[in-house]
Design a protein around this motif. Structure first.
Motif, PDB file in Angstrom:
ATOM      1  N   GLN A 181       0.832  -1.203   0.000  1.00 51.47           N
ATOM      2  CA  GLN A 181       0.000   0.000   0.000  1.00 51.47           C
ATOM      3  C   GLN A 181       0.865   1.250   0.000  1.00 51.47           C
ATOM      4  N   VAL A 182       0.392   2.258  -0.729  1.00 51.98           N
ATOM      5  CA  VAL A 182       1.127   3.505  -0.892  1.00 51.98           C
ATOM      6  C   VAL A 182       0.249   4.665  -0.448  1.00 51.98           C
ATOM      7  N   ILE A 183       0.850   5.633   0.235  1.00 47.53           N
ATOM      8  CA  ILE A 183       0.112   6.828   0.635  1.00 47.53           C
ATOM      9  C   ILE A 183       1.046   8.027   0.581  1.00 47.53           C
ATOM     10  N   ASN A 184       0.542   9.133   0.082  1.00 46.51           N
ATOM     11  CA  ASN A 184       1.316  10.362  -0.028  1.00 46.51           C
ATOM     12  C   ASN A 184       1.373  11.045   1.341  1.00 46.51           C
ATOM     13  N   ALA A 185       2.583  11.351   1.795  1.00 41.17           N
ATOM     14  CA  ALA A 185       2.739  11.985   3.105  1.00 41.17           C
ATOM     15  C   ALA A 185       2.004  13.319   3.163  1.00 41.17           C
ATOM     16  N   GLY A 186       1.956  14.023   2.044  1.00 41.46           N
ATOM     17  CA  GLY A 186       1.238  15.293   2.007  1.00 41.46           C
ATOM     18  C   GLY A 186      -0.254  15.124   2.212  1.00 41.46           C
TER      19      GLY A 186
ATOM     20  N   ALA B 294      -3.454   2.158  -3.465  1.00 41.24           N
ATOM     21  CA  ALA B 294      -3.477   3.351  -2.620  1.00 41.24           C
ATOM     22  C   ALA B 294      -4.917   3.755  -2.348  1.00 41.24           C
ATOM     23  N   PRO B 295      -5.141   4.605  -1.333  1.00 38.47           N
ATOM     24  CA  PRO B 295      -6.506   5.038  -1.028  1.00 38.47           C
ATOM     25  C   PRO B 295      -7.127   5.918  -2.106  1.00 38.47           C
ATOM     26  N   GLY B 296      -6.291   6.603  -2.905  1.00 38.28           N
ATOM     27  CA  GLY B 296      -6.828   7.503  -3.915  1.00 38.28           C
ATOM     28  C   GLY B 296      -5.765   7.958  -4.882  1.00 38.28           C
ATOM     29  N   PRO B 297      -6.123   8.816  -5.834  1.00 38.12           N
ATOM     30  CA  PRO B 297      -5.168   9.270  -6.849  1.00 38.12           C
ATOM     31  C   PRO B 297      -4.098  10.180  -6.258  1.00 38.12           C
ATOM     32  N   GLY B 298      -2.976  10.284  -6.971  1.00 33.94           N
ATOM     33  CA  GLY B 298      -1.903  11.171  -6.537  1.00 33.94           C
ATOM     34  C   GLY B 298      -1.096  10.645  -5.375  1.00 33.94           C
ATOM     35  N   SER B 299      -1.195   9.348  -5.111  1.00 36.42           N
ATOM     36  CA  SER B 299      -0.512   8.772  -3.955  1.00 36.42           C
ATOM     37  C   SER B 299       0.940   8.380  -4.241  1.00 36.42           C
ATOM     38  N   GLY B 300       1.288   8.209  -5.519  1.00 39.37           N
ATOM     39  CA  GLY B 300       2.660   7.851  -5.859  1.00 39.37           C
ATOM     40  C   GLY B 300       2.857   6.381  -6.179  1.00 39.37           C
ATOM     41  N   LYS B 301       1.820   5.746  -6.701  1.00 37.71           N
ATOM     42  CA  LYS B 301       1.922   4.312  -7.004  1.00 37.71           C
ATOM     43  C   LYS B 301       2.954   4.033  -8.102  1.00 37.71           C
ATOM     44  N   MET B 302       2.882   4.818  -9.198  1.00 37.97           N
ATOM     45  CA  MET B 302       3.802   4.577 -10.300  1.00 37.97           C
ATOM     46  C   MET B 302       5.242   4.819  -9.867  1.00 37.97           C
ATOM     47  N   ALA B 303       5.479   5.886  -9.143  1.00 30.73           N
ATOM     48  CA  ALA B 303       6.835   6.184  -8.674  1.00 30.73           C
ATOM     49  C   ALA B 303       7.357   5.062  -7.782  1.00 30.73           C
ATOM     50  N   THR B 304       6.489   4.498  -6.962  1.00 27.78           N
ATOM     51  CA  THR B 304       6.891   3.387  -6.098  1.00 27.78           C
ATOM     52  C   THR B 304       7.272   2.169  -6.928  1.00 27.78           C
ATOM     53  N   CYS B 305       6.468   1.869  -7.944  1.00 28.13           N
ATOM     54  CA  CYS B 305       6.773   0.728  -8.820  1.00 28.13           C
ATOM     55  C   CYS B 305       8.114   0.913  -9.515  1.00 28.13           C
ATOM     56  N   LEU B 306       8.348   2.105 -10.055  1.00 33.11           N
ATOM     57  CA  LEU B 306       9.598   2.354 -10.777  1.00 33.11           C
ATOM     58  C   LEU B 306      10.796   2.358  -9.838  1.00 33.11           C
TER      59      LEU B 306
ATOM     60  N   LEU C 252      -6.546   3.509   4.457  1.00 29.40           N
ATOM     61  CA  LEU C 252      -5.459   2.556   4.223  1.00 29.40           C
ATOM     62  C   LEU C 252      -5.513   1.415   5.232  1.00 29.40           C
ATOM     63  N   LEU C 253      -5.716   1.753   6.495  1.00 28.75           N
ATOM     64  CA  LEU C 253      -5.784   0.719   7.539  1.00 28.75           C
ATOM     65  C   LEU C 253      -7.056  -0.117   7.396  1.00 28.75           C
ATOM     66  N   ARG C 254      -8.168   0.532   7.009  1.00 25.88           N
ATOM     67  CA  ARG C 254      -9.417  -0.201   6.782  1.00 25.88           C
ATOM     68  C   ARG C 254      -9.229  -1.245   5.689  1.00 25.88           C
ATOM     69  N   LEU C 255      -8.629  -0.806   4.569  1.00 27.97           N
ATOM     70  CA  LEU C 255      -8.420  -1.717   3.451  1.00 27.97           C
ATOM     71  C   LEU C 255      -7.443  -2.825   3.808  1.00 27.97           C
ATOM     72  N   ARG C 256      -6.419  -2.487   4.563  1.00 25.59           N
ATOM     73  CA  ARG C 256      -5.439  -3.502   4.965  1.00 25.59           C
ATOM     74  C   ARG C 256      -6.115  -4.615   5.763  1.00 25.59           C
ATOM     75  N   ASN C 257      -6.993  -4.256   6.670  1.00 23.97           N
ATOM     76  CA  ASN C 257      -7.719  -5.266   7.450  1.00 23.97           C
ATOM     77  C   ASN C 257      -8.586  -6.137   6.552  1.00 23.97           C
ATOM     78  N   ILE C 258      -9.224  -5.504   5.548  1.00 26.55           N
ATOM     79  CA  ILE C 258     -10.056  -6.264   4.611  1.00 26.55           C
ATOM     80  C   ILE C 258      -9.202  -7.248   3.824  1.00 26.55           C
ATOM     81  N   PHE C 259      -8.067  -6.768   3.312  1.00 22.54           N
ATOM     82  CA  PHE C 259      -7.183  -7.640   2.532  1.00 22.54           C
ATOM     83  C   PHE C 259      -6.741  -8.850   3.353  1.00 22.54           C
ATOM     84  N   ILE C 260      -6.329  -8.597   4.578  1.00 17.86           N
ATOM     85  CA  ILE C 260      -5.836  -9.680   5.438  1.00 17.86           C
ATOM     86  C   ILE C 260      -6.950 -10.658   5.769  1.00 17.86           C
ATOM     87  N   ASP C 261      -8.147 -10.123   6.064  1.00 19.04           N
ATOM     88  CA  ASP C 261      -9.291 -10.992   6.369  1.00 19.04           C
ATOM     89  C   ASP C 261      -9.643 -11.891   5.200  1.00 19.04           C
TER      90      ASP C 261
END
Length: 493
Positions: free
Chosen positions: A70-75, A175-187, A94-103
């Motif tokens: 999971q990725v989240i923008n600090a800003g 990520a929870p939403g757009p502009g979080s930095g997913k592509m930058a993290t992948c690269l 992010l934490l809500r989704l993480r719990n869902i994924f794990i469950d």
């Protein structure tokens, strides 16, 4: 309601395409997930039959091969950015989704904070994650990003980021939403893997726009309507057209950044595996559309809904006027107007004849029911109660809520909470109906039909209270309001 989308076909084809892409890259793939991985209600509205969790079910079909990062923008953490459809902050989501994924049995790896520069709230979130035993990685802002390729693809660029340890062949980056930095993290991960001698690739799982539907298809216009605040514009992918002679649809941000991304991949891998931004995708949405007419009708209704949302937002906040204008332009482009749903004109007519706020709803079988502000119910409650009674086959004039259930709630509103009238909101009306169901078979039968209203459209002659909108959203009812305040009525609250 017509079904226009086959979930099982989608799961089968999408999973197969992802596995093919993994093999193309030698066994490891960083898969950037655009849009909502879970509870994708936009897709469910424009593709009738699409289940909001079908993408998660697709990944579940290969759960042993998948790891979620999971990725989240600090800003975004610093500004307490909200997820509009749920009304919760990105860090909480992010934490809500993480719990869902794990469950659901998924292996969740670390959390990446992008553009981290020591922001206080972001730092506090890092400590919160660490106290929960969740691995956290800091990715800093890189100067010259994204155009200074020599600096970015170097030890002083991606090389300064903390390496995210992963163990599975398919790493889903979400990520929870757009502009979080997913592509930058992948690269950044591709750079780190390459430096370690590990073969890995990158692909995008972007649901919309649908690359192999026409540019002006209602589904693609609906995507533009949903992202007017992001200035996304659908366009023909010129790189794909040049490379293959095939017209495909992408959106402006991916098209604009592709030359930069291609240059990064060439520097990291020696050559780019992609000739176009469309090449990067693994989208099989169009292949699972089984009723074109049903999908087009649903998408057109969504375009109209988005216009009303933008117009109401502009009125409520004094901001977003240009978004409303663009939404109106897109509505006209799709060849529809505000009267597409018969509930719109029915709500306005009921308001005109009653002299107060009113609403209307289209039931699953096409019937139109209306409701108005009454002595005990506001317009939202009246519409909802009348819809429930209609679904239950109970005459509109029949009382299903007992006085014994109503009196304490009305008293609480006026005597204890200081409201100037006893009008019940939908949540309060449902409580009274539920209480009445203990002794009344009619009330029990009425409330039993609530789930049947999911996917229905409701229109109101003026803006309804936020808490009423939230309740309708919980029930899965699509709400649109005429962009005006009902001043006379609101003064009574």
């Amino acid at each position: 309601m017509k079904i226009g989308f086959d979930n099982e076909m989608y799961i089968e084809r999408q999973a197969a395409r992802i596995r093919e892409r993994v093999e193309e890259f030698g066994g490891k793939l960083y898969l950037e997930f655009g849009g909502k991985l879970f509870d994708d209600y936009h897709a469910a509205r424009v593709l009738p039959g699409f289940e909001p969790d079908v993408k998660l079910r697709m990944l579940k079909s290969m759960v042993d091969e998948v790891e979620i990062v999971q990725v989240i923008n600090a800003g975004h953490i610093e500004k307490n950015k909200l997820r509009g459809d749920l009304g919760i902050t990105y860090d909480e989501d992010l934490l809500r989704l993480r719990n869902i994924f794990i469950d659901l049995g998924f292996y969740c790896g670390g959390v990446v904070l992008t553009q981290y520069e020591g922001q206080p709230n972001a730092t506090a979130f890092i400590h919160r994650l660490e106290n929960m035993g969740i691995p956290c990685y800091r990715h800093k802002t890189i100067s010259g990003y994204p155009y200074d390729i020599e600096h970015i693809v170097s030890d002083d660029g991606y090389g300064q980021n903390e390496y995210v340890k992963t163990t599975r062949p398919i790493v889903v980056v979400t990520a929870p939403g757009p502009g979080s930095g997913k592509m930058a993290t992948c690269l950044s991960q591709l750079y780190a893997e390459n430096m370690r001698g590990v073969k890995a690739g990158y692909a995008k799982y972007e649901t919309f726009p649908v690359w192999n539907l026409p540019l002006d298809h209602p589904v693609n216009i609906a995507y533009e309507s949903a992202t007017v605040d992001l200035d996304d514009v659908n366009a023909i992918d010129p790189f794909h057209l040049e490379a293959y002679g095939i017209s495909s649809v992408n959106y402006n941000r991916d098209i604009e950044i592709f030359p930069v991304l291609k240059a990064m991949l060439e520097k990291m891998l020696g050559e780019s595996p992609y000739k176009s931004p469309t090449d990067m995708g693994v989208n099989n949405i169009a292949a699972a559309i089984v009723d074109e007419e049903a999908v087009c009708d649903a998408a057109k209704n969504e375009i109209v809904r988005r216009y009303f949302q933008c117009a109401v937002k502009a009125l409520r906040t004094g901001m977003g006027e240009n978004e409303a204008k663009k939404a109106l332009f897109l509505m006209n482009k799709a060849g529809v107007n505000v009267n597409l749903s018969p509930a719109h004109s029915a709500a306005l007519l009921r308001a005109e004849t009653s002299g107060g706020q009113a609403g209307a709803m289209v039931l699953p079988d096409g019937r139109i029911i209306t409701g108005k502000t009454s002595t005990l119910l506001n317009a939202s409650s009246s519409v909802l109660l009348n819809a429930l009674k209609a679904q239950a086959g109970i005459d509109d004039a029949t009382y299903v809520i007992s006085d014994a259930a109503l009196e304490p709630i009305c008293d609480l509103r006026t005597q204890q909470l200081g409201h100037r009238n006893p009008h019940l909101h939908p949540s309060e009306m449902l409580i009274a109906l539920s209480t009445s169901s203990l002794t009344s078979p009619l009330a029990k039968e009425t409330i039993a039909h609530a789930s049947e209203l999911r996917g229905c459209d409701a229109y109101f002659s003026s803006i309804i209270p936020t808490e009423d909108e939230r309740l309708f959203r919980t029930l899965g009812i699509n709400v649109c309001c005429e962009p005006r305040f009902d001043v006379a009525h609101s003064l009574m609250y």
